[in-house]
Design an enzyme around this catalytic site. Structure first.
Site, PDB file in Angstrom:
ATOM      1  N   TYR A  34       0.782  -1.237   0.078  1.00 41.10           N
ATOM      2  CA  TYR A  34      -0.017   0.021  -0.160  1.00 41.10           C
ATOM      3  C   TYR A  34       0.789   1.334   0.104  1.00 41.10           C
ATOM      4  O   TYR A  34       2.195   1.253   0.033  1.00 41.10           O
ATOM      5  CB  TYR A  34      -0.896  -0.027   1.031  1.00 41.10           C
ATOM      6  CG  TYR A  34      -0.285   0.332   2.535  1.00 41.10           C
ATOM      7  CD1 TYR A  34       0.592  -0.662   3.326  1.00 41.10           C
ATOM      8  CD2 TYR A  34      -0.503   1.427   3.068  1.00 41.10           C
ATOM      9  CE1 TYR A  34       0.978  -0.134   4.608  1.00 41.10           C
ATOM     10  CE2 TYR A  34       0.223   1.775   4.426  1.00 41.10           C
ATOM     11  CZ  TYR A  34       0.731   0.985   4.875  1.00 41.10           C
ATOM     12  OH  TYR A  34       1.328   1.272   6.036  1.00 41.10           O
ATOM     13  N   ARG A  53       7.888   3.873  -4.921  1.00 37.96           N
ATOM     14  CA  ARG A  53       7.868   3.057  -3.870  1.00 37.96           C
ATOM     15  C   ARG A  53       7.185   2.094  -3.961  1.00 37.96           C
ATOM     16  O   ARG A  53       7.470   0.614  -3.458  1.00 37.96           O
ATOM     17  CB  ARG A  53       7.958   3.714  -2.287  1.00 37.96           C
ATOM     18  CG  ARG A  53       8.121   2.864  -1.280  1.00 37.96           C
ATOM     19  CD  ARG A  53       8.010   3.559   0.104  1.00 37.96           C
ATOM     20  NE  ARG A  53       6.990   4.157   0.418  1.00 37.96           N
ATOM     21  CZ  ARG A  53       6.785   4.966   1.190  1.00 37.96           C
ATOM     22  NH1 ARG A  53       7.541   5.447   2.251  1.00 37.96           N
ATOM     23  NH2 ARG A  53       5.314   5.470   1.632  1.00 37.96           N
ATOM     24  N   HIS A 103      -1.320 -20.959   0.346  1.00 40.35           N
ATOM     25  CA  HIS A 103      -0.274 -20.160   0.549  1.00 40.35           C
ATOM     26  C   HIS A 103       0.615 -19.771  -0.923  1.00 40.35           C
ATOM     27  O   HIS A 103       0.903 -18.570  -0.917  1.00 40.35           O
ATOM     28  CB  HIS A 103       0.965 -20.633   1.627  1.00 40.35           C
ATOM     29  CG  HIS A 103       0.387 -20.387   3.020  1.00 40.35           C
ATOM     30  ND1 HIS A 103      -0.699 -21.254   3.611  1.00 40.35           N
ATOM     31  CD2 HIS A 103       1.030 -19.937   4.230  1.00 40.35           C
ATOM     32  CE1 HIS A 103      -0.901 -20.845   4.763  1.00 40.35           C
ATOM     33  NE2 HIS A 103       0.171 -20.172   5.273  1.00 40.35           N
ATOM     34  N   LYS A 148       6.188  -1.942   2.178  1.00 43.88           N
ATOM     35  CA  LYS A 148       5.233  -1.326   2.581  1.00 43.88           C
ATOM     36  C   LYS A 148       4.066  -2.135   2.368  1.00 43.88           C
ATOM     37  O   LYS A 148       3.201  -2.128   1.485  1.00 43.88           O
ATOM     38  CB  LYS A 148       5.172   0.187   1.962  1.00 43.88           C
ATOM     39  CG  LYS A 148       4.094   0.860   2.924  1.00 43.88           C
ATOM     40  CD  LYS A 148       4.263   2.420   2.621  1.00 43.88           C
ATOM     41  CE  LYS A 148       3.026   3.195   3.135  1.00 43.88           C
ATOM     42  NZ  LYS A 148       3.350   3.614   4.737  1.00 43.88           N
ATOM     43  N   GLU A 180      12.940   2.264  13.714  1.00 45.35           N
ATOM     44  CA  GLU A 180      11.826   3.627  13.253  1.00 45.35           C
ATOM     45  C   GLU A 180      10.757   3.577  14.550  1.00 45.35           C
ATOM     46  O   GLU A 180      10.841   2.865  15.448  1.00 45.35           O
ATOM     47  CB  GLU A 180      11.321   3.221  12.041  1.00 45.35           C
ATOM     48  CG  GLU A 180      10.730   2.009  11.614  1.00 45.35           C
ATOM     49  CD  GLU A 180      10.124   1.630  10.357  1.00 45.35           C
ATOM     50  OE1 GLU A 180      10.134   2.583   9.384  1.00 45.35           O
ATOM     51  OE2 GLU A 180       9.898   0.362  10.226  1.00 45.35           O
ATOM     52  N   LEU A 204      11.176   1.272   6.925  1.00 47.53           N
ATOM     53  CA  LEU A 204      10.341   1.662   5.550  1.00 47.53           C
ATOM     54  C   LEU A 204      11.405   2.821   5.308  1.00 47.53           C
ATOM     55  O   LEU A 204      11.534   3.994   6.216  1.00 47.53           O
ATOM     56  CB  LEU A 204       8.950   2.008   5.818  1.00 47.53           C
ATOM     57  CG  LEU A 204       8.383   2.531   4.630  1.00 47.53           C
ATOM     58  CD1 LEU A 204       8.258   1.250   3.583  1.00 47.53           C
ATOM     59  CD2 LEU A 204       7.070   3.142   5.097  1.00 47.53           C
TER      60      LEU A 204
HETATM   61  C1  LIG Z   1       6.904   1.874   9.510  1.00 44.93           C
HETATM   62  C2  LIG Z   1       6.602   3.277   8.758  1.00 44.93           C
HETATM   63  N1  LIG Z   1       7.928   3.899   8.748  1.00 44.93           N
HETATM   64  C3  LIG Z   1       7.734   5.058   8.449  1.00 44.93           C
HETATM   65  C4  LIG Z   1       6.796   5.514   7.718  1.00 44.93           C
HETATM   66  C5  LIG Z   1       6.785   7.053   7.104  1.00 44.93           C
HETATM   67  O1  LIG Z   1       6.716   6.882   5.564  1.00 44.93           O
HETATM   68  P1  LIG Z   1       6.411   8.109   4.740  1.00 44.93           P
HETATM   69  O2  LIG Z   1       7.093   9.457   5.318  1.00 44.93           O
HETATM   70  O3  LIG Z   1       6.562   7.691   3.490  1.00 44.93           O
HETATM   71  O4  LIG Z   1       4.982   8.487   5.007  1.00 44.93           O
HETATM   72  C6  LIG Z   1       5.568   5.055   7.842  1.00 44.93           C
HETATM   73  C7  LIG Z   1       4.229   5.627   6.956  1.00 44.93           C
HETATM   74  O5  LIG Z   1       3.358   5.045   7.342  1.00 44.93           O
HETATM   75  C8  LIG Z   1       5.374   3.627   8.402  1.00 44.93           C
HETATM   76  O6  LIG Z   1       4.340   3.046   8.238  1.00 44.93           O
END
Ligand SMILES: Cc1ncc(COP(=O)(O)O)c(C=O)c1O
Length: 290
Positions: A34, A53, A103, A148, A180, A204
């Protein structure tokens, strides 16, 4: 009330009229990816980067992309024609709905494409001026956090830990290093130098993270990309969260203790201003017909 128009497999339809097969692998396995794109007065912020991405996420899960980046941008503009103002666009692509649960990835299955639009709630003034509270926790997620993926149970469980104590985010630590937060990236500042964790499989690569690194370079803010230890997090002058909906936010308490002075710091204020200037330029550069 006007109906909330969404996109489903090439068609626009009211959100509450869309139905998805219970055999969809997105529902059964979380087998999908997503994106969330912020939109300011009809203009996507870094729309192209979000769809690039999405392509990388699809490559990682071996899912053929039904659209080129330019097609995605055009489809999103069609949907946004029904949603003026500040919005966030949610795009989800799953591996589709096979006849039975298995699966193994079925061959030649048509992916399911779903897009919806929700009002974008930018961070409230209070959060910008006073910062937000966060907690820390061990990062118990898998090791493919660069995808993502809609399989977000680890992130949901992590986020709930902070929600339970009224905090904004859960900052995650793996083997003594900052990764993160549950739905944001994390930056720390010490002696006016900003640091961000490496862009590897354990985080991410946020589109906002990337924008912040570019704005830092343009705005002569010193920034290093390198591993950040738990000790550095706890002794930082400033800690920030970034995401497409949070923009850049200062963390002013961590596990109940003040971060630095306990107020959003000067480097945060500078980055916040650079970010708002960037958004303002986006609005000015938007073609009238877009
Ligand atoms: C796990 C995670 N890390 C970082 C981010 C930040 O990503 P972005 O700056 O692309 O929104 C998100 C955004 O939803 C996220 O779910």
């Amino acid at each position: 009330m006007t109906s909330n128009i969404a996109h489903f497999n090439g068609e626009l339809a009211p959100l509450d009229r869309i139905s998805i097969s219970p055999l969809d692998r997105g529902f059964i396995f979380g087998d999908g990816v997503y994106e969330v794109i912020p939109v300011y007065e009809g203009a996507m912020l870094r729309g192209r980067e979000h769809f690039e991405r999405l392509q990388r996420s699809m490559d990682e899960i071996r899912l053929a992309n039904p659209h080129s980046v330019d097609e995605w941008l055009a489809i999103t503009q069609q949907l946004l024609a029904h949603h003026p103002g500040n919005q966030s666009v949610y795009i989800q692509v799953t591996r589709g709905a096979p006849p039975k649960r298995d699966h193994v990835m079925p061959k030649d299955l048509k992916p399911t494409v779903f897009m919806m639009v929700q009002p974008l709630a930018s961070p409230p003034r209070e959060a910008i001026e006073n910062g937000v509270a966060c907690i820390t926790h061990e990062d118990f997620r898998w090791t493919k956090c660069h995808i993502k993926s809609t399989s977000l149970l680890g992130n949901v469980l992590a986020r709930q830990l902070s929600a339970d104590v009224g905090a904004t985010e859960t900052i995650l630590l793996r083997d003594g290093l900052v990764t993160e937060a549950s739905s944001s990236n994390v930056f720390v500042v010490k002696d006016a130098v900003v640091a961000a964790p490496p862009q590897d499989n354990l985080i991410l690569l946020g589109i906002t993270y990337d924008l912040v690194t570019r704005l830092a370079a343009e705005g002569a803010v010193r920034l290093e990309i390198r591993p950040i230890t738990e000790a550095e997090l706890r002794s930082a002058d400033e800690v920030w969260l970034t995401s497409s909906t949070k923009e850049v936010l200062a963390v002013t308490t961590l596990d109940g203790k003040p971060v630095g002075s306990g107020k959003p710091g000067p480097v945060f204020r500078r980055m916040h201003a650079l970010y708002q200037e960037h958004k303002a330029r986006l609005r000015k550069s938007r073609p009238v017909t877009a």
